[in-house]
Each structure stands twice: as structure tokens, then as C-alpha cells.
Design a protein around this motif. Structure first.
Motif, PDB file in Angstrom:
ATOM      1  N   LYS A 331       0.823  -1.218   0.000  1.00  0.00           N
ATOM      2  CA  LYS A 331       0.000   0.000   0.000  1.00  0.00           C
ATOM      3  C   LYS A 331       0.860   1.273   0.000  1.00  0.00           C
ATOM      4  CE  LYS A 331      -4.009  -2.142   1.331  1.00  0.00           C
ATOM      5  NZ  LYS A 331      -5.360  -2.003   0.926  1.00  0.00           N
ATOM      6  N   TYR A 332       2.133   1.135   0.408  1.00  0.00           N
ATOM      7  CA  TYR A 332       2.968   2.334   0.500  1.00  0.00           C
ATOM      8  C   TYR A 332       3.496   2.800  -0.849  1.00  0.00           C
ATOM      9  CZ  TYR A 332       2.484   1.664   5.467  1.00  0.00           C
ATOM     10  OH  TYR A 332       1.944   1.526   6.724  1.00  0.00           O
ATOM     11  N   GLN A 333       3.341   1.971  -1.874  1.00  0.00           N
ATOM     12  CA  GLN A 333       3.695   2.471  -3.216  1.00  0.00           C
ATOM     13  C   GLN A 333       2.486   3.207  -3.772  1.00  0.00           C
ATOM     14  OE1 GLN A 333       5.259  -0.333  -6.133  1.00  0.00           O
ATOM     15  NE2 GLN A 333       4.702   1.062  -7.791  1.00  0.00           N
ATOM     16  N   ILE A 334       2.678   4.498  -4.071  1.00  0.00           N
ATOM     17  CA  ILE A 334       1.529   5.300  -4.518  1.00  0.00           C
ATOM     18  C   ILE A 334       1.710   5.812  -5.942  1.00  0.00           C
ATOM     19  CG2 ILE A 334       0.810   5.973  -2.186  1.00  0.00           C
ATOM     20  CD1 ILE A 334       2.314   8.669  -2.717  1.00  0.00           C
ATOM     21  N   THR A 335       2.767   5.383  -6.626  1.00  0.00           N
ATOM     22  CA  THR A 335       3.068   5.868  -7.976  1.00  0.00           C
ATOM     23  C   THR A 335       3.523   4.684  -8.829  1.00  0.00           C
ATOM     24  OG1 THR A 335       3.941   7.858  -6.928  1.00  0.00           O
ATOM     25  CG2 THR A 335       4.459   7.583  -9.240  1.00  0.00           C
ATOM     26  N   SER A 336       3.164   4.692 -10.087  1.00  0.00           N
ATOM     27  CA  SER A 336       3.679   3.641 -10.970  1.00  0.00           C
ATOM     28  C   SER A 336       5.174   3.853 -11.196  1.00  0.00           C
ATOM     29  CB  SER A 336       2.953   3.684 -12.321  1.00  0.00           C
ATOM     30  OG  SER A 336       3.307   4.860 -13.020  1.00  0.00           O
ATOM     31  N   VAL A 337       5.861   2.777 -11.531  1.00  0.00           N
ATOM     32  CA  VAL A 337       7.296   2.883 -11.827  1.00  0.00           C
ATOM     33  C   VAL A 337       7.517   3.836 -13.007  1.00  0.00           C
ATOM     34  CG1 VAL A 337       9.259   1.589 -12.763  1.00  0.00           C
ATOM     35  CG2 VAL A 337       7.974   0.665 -10.830  1.00  0.00           C
ATOM     36  N   GLN A 338       6.629   3.775 -13.992  1.00  0.00           N
ATOM     37  CA  GLN A 338       6.789   4.659 -15.164  1.00  0.00           C
ATOM     38  C   GLN A 338       6.664   6.131 -14.765  1.00  0.00           C
ATOM     39  OE1 GLN A 338       4.221   3.770 -18.486  1.00  0.00           O
ATOM     40  NE2 GLN A 338       5.016   5.476 -19.697  1.00  0.00           N
ATOM     41  N   GLU A 339       5.677   6.439 -13.934  1.00  0.00           N
ATOM     42  CA  GLU A 339       5.481   7.821 -13.506  1.00  0.00           C
ATOM     43  C   GLU A 339       6.651   8.259 -12.622  1.00  0.00           C
ATOM     44  OE1 GLU A 339       3.552   9.991 -14.560  1.00  0.00           O
ATOM     45  OE2 GLU A 339       3.716  11.561 -13.048  1.00  0.00           O
ATOM     46  N   PHE A 340       7.171   7.347 -11.812  1.00  0.00           N
ATOM     47  CA  PHE A 340       8.312   7.664 -10.955  1.00  0.00           C
ATOM     48  C   PHE A 340       9.538   7.979 -11.823  1.00  0.00           C
ATOM     49  CE2 PHE A 340      11.940   6.768  -8.208  1.00  0.00           C
ATOM     50  CZ  PHE A 340      11.605   7.497  -7.085  1.00  0.00           C
ATOM     51  N   LYS A 341       9.651   7.253 -12.925  1.00  0.00           N
ATOM     52  CA  LYS A 341      10.763   7.484 -13.853  1.00  0.00           C
ATOM     53  C   LYS A 341      10.689   8.913 -14.411  1.00  0.00           C
ATOM     54  CE  LYS A 341      13.024   4.440 -17.152  1.00  0.00           C
ATOM     55  NZ  LYS A 341      12.856   3.253 -17.966  1.00  0.00           N
ATOM     56  N   ARG A 342       9.454   9.325 -14.733  1.00  0.00           N
ATOM     57  CA  ARG A 342       9.263  10.691 -15.244  1.00  0.00           C
ATOM     58  C   ARG A 342       9.661  11.707 -14.164  1.00  0.00           C
ATOM     59  NH1 ARG A 342       6.248  14.703 -14.957  1.00  0.00           N
ATOM     60  NH2 ARG A 342       4.888  13.785 -13.390  1.00  0.00           N
ATOM     61  N   LYS A 343       9.286  11.431 -12.925  1.00  0.00           N
ATOM     62  CA  LYS A 343       9.656  12.310 -11.801  1.00  0.00           C
ATOM     63  C   LYS A 343      11.173  12.427 -11.677  1.00  0.00           C
ATOM     64  CE  LYS A 343       5.900  11.825  -8.462  1.00  0.00           C
ATOM     65  NZ  LYS A 343       5.585  11.403  -7.085  1.00  0.00           N
ATOM     66  N   MET A 344      11.856  11.312 -11.852  1.00  0.00           N
ATOM     67  CA  MET A 344      13.315  11.293 -11.753  1.00  0.00           C
ATOM     68  C   MET A 344      13.949  12.166 -12.841  1.00  0.00           C
ATOM     69  SD  MET A 344      14.396   9.540  -9.158  1.00  0.00           S
ATOM     70  CE  MET A 344      13.062  10.394  -8.356  1.00  0.00           C
ATOM     71  N   THR A 345      13.369  12.088 -14.041  1.00  0.00           N
ATOM     72  CA  THR A 345      13.880  12.914 -15.140  1.00  0.00           C
ATOM     73  C   THR A 345      13.697  14.391 -14.800  1.00  0.00           C
ATOM     74  OG1 THR A 345      13.206  11.152 -16.622  1.00  0.00           O
ATOM     75  CG2 THR A 345      13.757  13.258 -17.649  1.00  0.00           C
ATOM     76  N   GLU A 346      12.532  14.711 -14.248  1.00  0.00           N
ATOM     77  CA  GLU A 346      12.249  16.094 -13.835  1.00  0.00           C
ATOM     78  C   GLU A 346      13.231  16.547 -12.766  1.00  0.00           C
ATOM     79  OE1 GLU A 346       7.442  16.702 -14.307  1.00  0.00           O
ATOM     80  OE2 GLU A 346       8.320  16.823 -12.320  1.00  0.00           O
ATOM     81  N   LEU A 347      13.445  15.641 -11.804  1.00  0.00           N
ATOM     82  CA  LEU A 347      14.339  15.958 -10.687  1.00  0.00           C
ATOM     83  C   LEU A 347      15.754  16.230 -11.187  1.00  0.00           C
ATOM     84  CD1 LEU A 347      14.478  16.027  -7.531  1.00  0.00           C
ATOM     85  CD2 LEU A 347      15.108  13.617  -7.607  1.00  0.00           C
ATOM     86  N   LYS A 348      16.174  15.407 -12.129  1.00  0.00           N
ATOM     87  CA  LYS A 348      17.530  15.552 -12.669  1.00  0.00           C
ATOM     88  C   LYS A 348      17.667  16.864 -13.442  1.00  0.00           C
ATOM     89  CE  LYS A 348      21.081  13.103 -15.198  1.00  0.00           C
ATOM     90  NZ  LYS A 348      21.389  12.043 -16.144  1.00  0.00           N
ATOM     91  N   THR A 349      16.605  17.219 -14.166  1.00  0.00           N
ATOM     92  CA  THR A 349      16.626  18.479 -14.924  1.00  0.00           C
ATOM     93  C   THR A 349      16.698  19.662 -13.956  1.00  0.00           C
ATOM     94  OG1 THR A 349      15.226  17.375 -16.534  1.00  0.00           O
ATOM     95  CG2 THR A 349      15.423  19.772 -16.756  1.00  0.00           C
ATOM     96  N   ALA A 350      15.898  19.571 -12.878  1.00  0.00           N
ATOM     97  CA  ALA A 350      15.854  20.679 -11.908  1.00  0.00           C
ATOM     98  C   ALA A 350      17.160  20.784 -11.119  1.00  0.00           C
ATOM     99  CB  ALA A 350      14.677  20.477 -10.957  1.00  0.00           C
ATOM    100  N   ASP A 351      17.753  19.635 -10.795  1.00  0.00           N
ATOM    101  CA  ASP A 351      18.970  19.638  -9.967  1.00  0.00           C
ATOM    102  C   ASP A 351      19.864  18.445 -10.341  1.00  0.00           C
ATOM    103  OD1 ASP A 351      20.921  19.808  -8.077  1.00  0.00           O
ATOM    104  OD2 ASP A 351      19.631  19.277  -6.365  1.00  0.00           O
ATOM    105  N   PRO A 352      20.737  18.643 -11.324  1.00  0.00           N
ATOM    106  CA  PRO A 352      21.594  17.527 -11.771  1.00  0.00           C
ATOM    107  C   PRO A 352      22.499  17.011 -10.655  1.00  0.00           C
ATOM    108  CG  PRO A 352      21.738  19.408 -13.280  1.00  0.00           C
ATOM    109  CD  PRO A 352      20.992  19.868 -12.074  1.00  0.00           C
ATOM    110  N   GLU A 353      22.709  17.822  -9.628  1.00  0.00           N
ATOM    111  CA  GLU A 353      23.614  17.429  -8.540  1.00  0.00           C
ATOM    112  C   GLU A 353      22.868  16.848  -7.348  1.00  0.00           C
ATOM    113  OE1 GLU A 353      26.926  17.484  -8.910  1.00  0.00           O
ATOM    114  OE2 GLU A 353      26.458  18.158 -10.939  1.00  0.00           O
ATOM    115  N   VAL A 354      21.656  16.462  -7.545  1.00  0.00           N
ATOM    116  CA  VAL A 354      20.850  15.976  -6.418  1.00  0.00           C
ATOM    117  C   VAL A 354      21.590  14.851  -5.681  1.00  0.00           C
ATOM    118  CG1 VAL A 354      19.525  14.290  -7.758  1.00  0.00           C
ATOM    119  CG2 VAL A 354      18.511  15.284  -5.728  1.00  0.00           C
TER     120      VAL A 354
END
Ligand SMILES: [Zn+2]
Length: 472
Positions: A331-354
Motif C-alpha cells: 500500500k505504501y507504493q503510490i506511484t507507478s514505476v513509469q510515472e516515478f521514472k518521469r519524476k526522476m527525469t524532472e528531478l535531474k533536470t531541476a537539480d543535476p547534482e541531487v
């Protein structure tokens, strides 16, 4: 003499049994065939464990499909493999013939186009609806209207789609409406030229009404490639497979009856990606669509038949590690892996040094991992796997961390795939592969003629049984 009469009665009984329903017997006028792509017994059972799962309590909640009175199994090998693909299985289920993996509605040598149940139902005066949560020219729905040498011929399939006067297509769109290179005549235009109406906004779909003919209703809320968003990520207002089923009934309901095939296509996709929680939500979305048909059945139980089955199992999913399961952790997974992948791409764009620590916070939000209070602490191997995935995605380093567990045998997966892998394992579900398996699939049936599905049978017999019950 008595013996002679007895024998004559037996011969007569055998005769009527052999021809199926007699002319005077009522037949099923309304038939729903639900296909959960990739939906084996473990997929259904994991979903039942997930529903209302709580720590320290062992119980399951049945899906609607499992309340149906007839429950059996169906073999699904193709003409050239014990492990089928969707198109070969769907061809068997729509035409009654086995073909090779990869082929849609044609013989293994690709020379004969098989007539399918949609064509036969149309010829007999029934209306026909074909629905899917993935592209409507994808393998399963395509096998209920098209005849092509390869399932990958999406464009050719979409161009063939309007040729059979199918009354209602609902769900996903065309994968490559202008061909793979985008330079072909538009398949939507082709459908319109052949008399079809495309409804692809909420308003247009809402306005469809009983008696509307030749409709292609496409979900306005979906990925550009033509499939629904994942059910786990679904926004409240987005249309579901259940919505398209409801609208389909409204559009094609008529006195002569109808045949409707409804595919839950992304169960298979989730299983290919070993994303257990997304799979569960896709099974639930299919069960919701079944509920719509079941409500219809309750109004006309003597004339309606509902069949729920699958083309094959995907992922060789098995339940239990060391005699234990903790489905409540899923129940603690609230996002699909595909959508999470998109989030990661966004995160990397916003902060490549995360930093890795920041990333762990994001993972905890979407997968619960790292929160020891809920039983999801990460051990050294888990962290090593996630670090390898992080190094690859954020640092371009494809070297596998020596402490990483399963990844040492494979290439490094994405961060989301790795998180899902860890969570699935902690919950006690394991995947044997990312491919189809050859196990027989479950069959659940209620309604007119249900008894004909009670024995173990082959997928080529499915359309024969349905046609017999429909009297076509
Ligand atoms: Zn598949």
C-alpha cells in the motif's frame, strides 16, 4: 422394448447435446468477454490479498470476478510455442484457430485470414464493441477485428480497423496514426472517410447515445502513444475502462443483442516491468469494468453471459517468501514505476547534482522504503542496489555496486524499478521473469450457458463455446 425406448431416448439426448442449444431454447443475447492481459491466478490472488490488507491479519477480500459461479482454467499454448504471445492467444480466442506467436488473425503460414467472432456476430445481426485500456490497434483488441502478418504492423492494423462495421471501439487510440515514420495517410481520417465518428473529448464521449453507429471513443486522458495512464496514477476526473464499458453498453444496447470484448491491457505491461503494485491497480480497474457488466447482467440474467479470462500469465509471479507475505506493505507504493521514472527525469533536470540522501527521501514518499516505523527499513543490500541505480541515472556510472544483490546478475535497473523490486520482495511477492509464462489461465463465468465453461479447456474452444451459446 423398454431397453429399446431407453436407447432411443439416449440417442436423442446425445443428438441434442451434440448440436448444443436447440432452436427453441433461449440463447445469450448479450455477451461480455473480459480479457485481463497477463492476468494469471497469482495476479488475481495478490490483488485479493492487497485489498484491505492489514498487519497481523490473514484474510483476503474476493474480487467480483471470483464471485462468479463457474471457475475453471484454460490452456493457451500457441501454434509454435508453449508460451504464447498476446496476439496468438487472442487469435485463438477470437477465431478458434491457433497461430504462431506474432501473428494477428491469420494462419501460421500467413496465407489464410481467419474469420473472427466479431465478424460472425455482426453477420448474425449482433452489435459489436471492442474496448481496451491500451492502444486499440494493440495485439489483443486487434485480434478481434484485424488480419495481419505481424502485431507490430500497428499502422496497417489501424487502417484495417474500419473495414468491418464494428459498432463501438472504446479506450485507447491508434499507436502510429500516420505510420512509424509519420508520413502515411492519417488512420483517423481513413476511419472518418469510412463513416466512423471519433469522440475524443469528455464532452463528445458524454454525448454519445444509444443507437449511435460506428463510434471510436478515445480516452482524452492518456499517454501520447495511445494507452491509458496507469490506474494507480489515475486522476479523479480521468475516464476509466469501467466508464468506457458503461458508455459502450449505452451506445450498442439493442434488442438483437451484442458481443463486447473488453481488455485490461496494462496488467501485462505492469508485469513485464515487475511493478506489482501497478499490476494490482490494473486488476482492480478491470474488476471495476466487470462490475458494470455485472449490473447489466442483473437486469437481464437469462439473456446475458459474462466471461472473464486472460490470454496468458506475465512475469511468472509467485506469492510468498519463506512462508510469509506482507501484502499491506504494498500500500505504501503510490506511484507507478513509469510515472516515478518521469519524476526522476524532472528531478535531474531541476537539480543535476541531487544527492543520494535527497533521492532516498523521494523514494520514501512514493514507495515507503526507508521508513522503519512501517516495517520498510532498508538494509545494506537494498541501499547498495538503490545507490547503483542512482549512480547510473544521476552520475552516468553503470558499474554495479559490489554489495548490490540481484543487480549483480543483471544490468542496473532504473531507480523506480529497483525500488519496486525491493518493496515487492519485502511484501513477499517475487517475479520469475519479465516475460510471459505458459501456465494455463483462470476462467470465471456467470450467466446464460455458464456450465459450458466448467471444465478445463483450450483457448481455441472459447469462441466456439460463446458462438454456440449465442446461436451463431
Ligand atoms: Zn505481454
Amino acid at each position: 422394448m423398454v431397453k429399446l425406448i431407453k436407447n432411443s431416448v439416449l440417442i436423442l439426448m446425445a443428438f441434442f447435446c451434440s448440436i448444443g442449444y436447440s432452436q427453441t431454447e433461449t440463447k445469450a443475447k448479450y455477451v461480455f468477454l473480459f480479457i485481463g492481459d497477463g492476468m494469471g491466478l497469482s495476479q488475481i490472488y495478490t490483488t485479493e490479498m492487497y485489498l484491505n490488507a492489514k498487519p497481523d491479519e490473514i484474510k483476503i477480500d474476493k474480487l467480483l470476478m471470483n464471485s462468479f459461479p463457474v471457475s475453471s482454467n484454460m490452456t493457451n499454448y500457441s501454434a509454435n510455442s508453449y508460451v504464447t504471445t498476446s496476439c496468438a492467444a487472442a487469435t485463438a480466442m477470437s477465431t478458434g484457430f491457433k497461430t504462431n506467436n506474432g501473428i494477428i488473425g491469420k494462419s501460421p503460414d500467413q496465407k489464410i485470414s481467419y474469420e473472427n467472432i466479431s465478424e460472425r456476430a455482426k453477420n448474425a445481426g449482433f452489435k459489436v464493441g471492442i474496448l481496451s485500456s491500451v492502444m486499440i490497434d494493440h495485439a489483443t483488441p486487434a485480434s478481434f477485428y484485424a488480419h495481419q502478418n505481424s502485431r507490430n504492423m500497428y499502422y496497417e492494423i489501424s487502417m484495417e480497423l474500419p473495414n468491418y462495421n464494428i459498432d463501438y471501439f472504446g479506450g485507447g487510440g491508434f499507436h502510429y496514426p500516420k505510420g512509424g515514420k509519420g508520413d502515411q495517410p492519417d488512420a483517423y481520417e481513413n476511419a472518418i472517410n469510412k463513416g466512423y465518428t471519433i469522440a475524443d473529448t469528455h464532452e463528445e464521449i458524454r454525448n454519445l447515445k444509444n443507437g449511435d453507429e460506428k463510434i471510436i471513443a478515445i480516452n482524452p486522458d492518456m499517454y501520447p502513444s495511445g494507452e491509458f495512464f496507469w490506474a494507480i496514477d489515475k486522476k479523479e476526473e480521468a475516464l476509466s475502462l469501467a466508464d468506457f464499458t458503461k458508455k459502450g453498453i449505452e451506445v450498442i444496447d439493442n434488442d438483437k443483442g451484442f458481443f463486447m470484448m473488453i481488455e485490461g491491457g496494462k496488467i501485462d505491461w505492469a508485469c513485464h516491468g515487475n511493478d506489482g503494485v501497478s499490476m494490482v491497480h490494473e486488476v482492480l480497474a478491470l474488476d471495476d469494468a466487470i462490475k458494470v457488466a455485472y449490473d447489466f447482467y442483473k437486469e437481464r440474467p437469462d439473456e446475458t453471459l459474462i466471461i472473464v479470462t486472460a490470454d496468458h500469465e506475465t512475469g511468472s509471479l509467485y506469492t510468498g517468501i519463506n512462508y510469509a507475505m506482507q501484502p499491506e506493505l504494498l500500500k505504501y507504493q503510490i506511484t507507478s514505476v513509469q510515472e516515478f521514472k518521469r519524476k526522476m527525469t524532472e528531478l535531474k533536470t531541476a537539480d543535476p547534482e541531487v544527492s543520494f540522501n535527497t533521492l532516498l527521501d523521494v523514494i520514501q514518499l512514493d514507495f515507503g522504503l526507508g521508513n522503519s516505523a512501517i516495517g520498510l527499513s532498508l538494509d545494506d543490500k537494498d541501499l547498495a542496489m538503490l545507490k547503483s541505480a542512482y549512480d547510473k541515472q544521476f552520475k552516468g556510472n553503470k558499474t554495479i555496486n559490489a554489495d548490490a544483490d540481484y543487480l549483480s546478475k543483471n544490468t542496473v535497473k532504473s531507480i523506480g524499478e529497483t525500488a519496486a523490486y525491493i518493496l515487492n520482495n519485502k511484501a513477499g511477492i517475487t517475479w520469475g521473469s519479465g516475460d510471459h509464462s505458459g501456465t494455463p489461465v483462470p476462467v470465471k463465468v456467470i450467466g446464460k450457458g455458464q456450465e459450458k465453461f466448467s471444465e478445463y479447456f483450450d483457448n481455441t474452444d472459447l469462441p466456439k463455446k460463446i458462438q454456440n451459446i449465442m446461436g451463431i
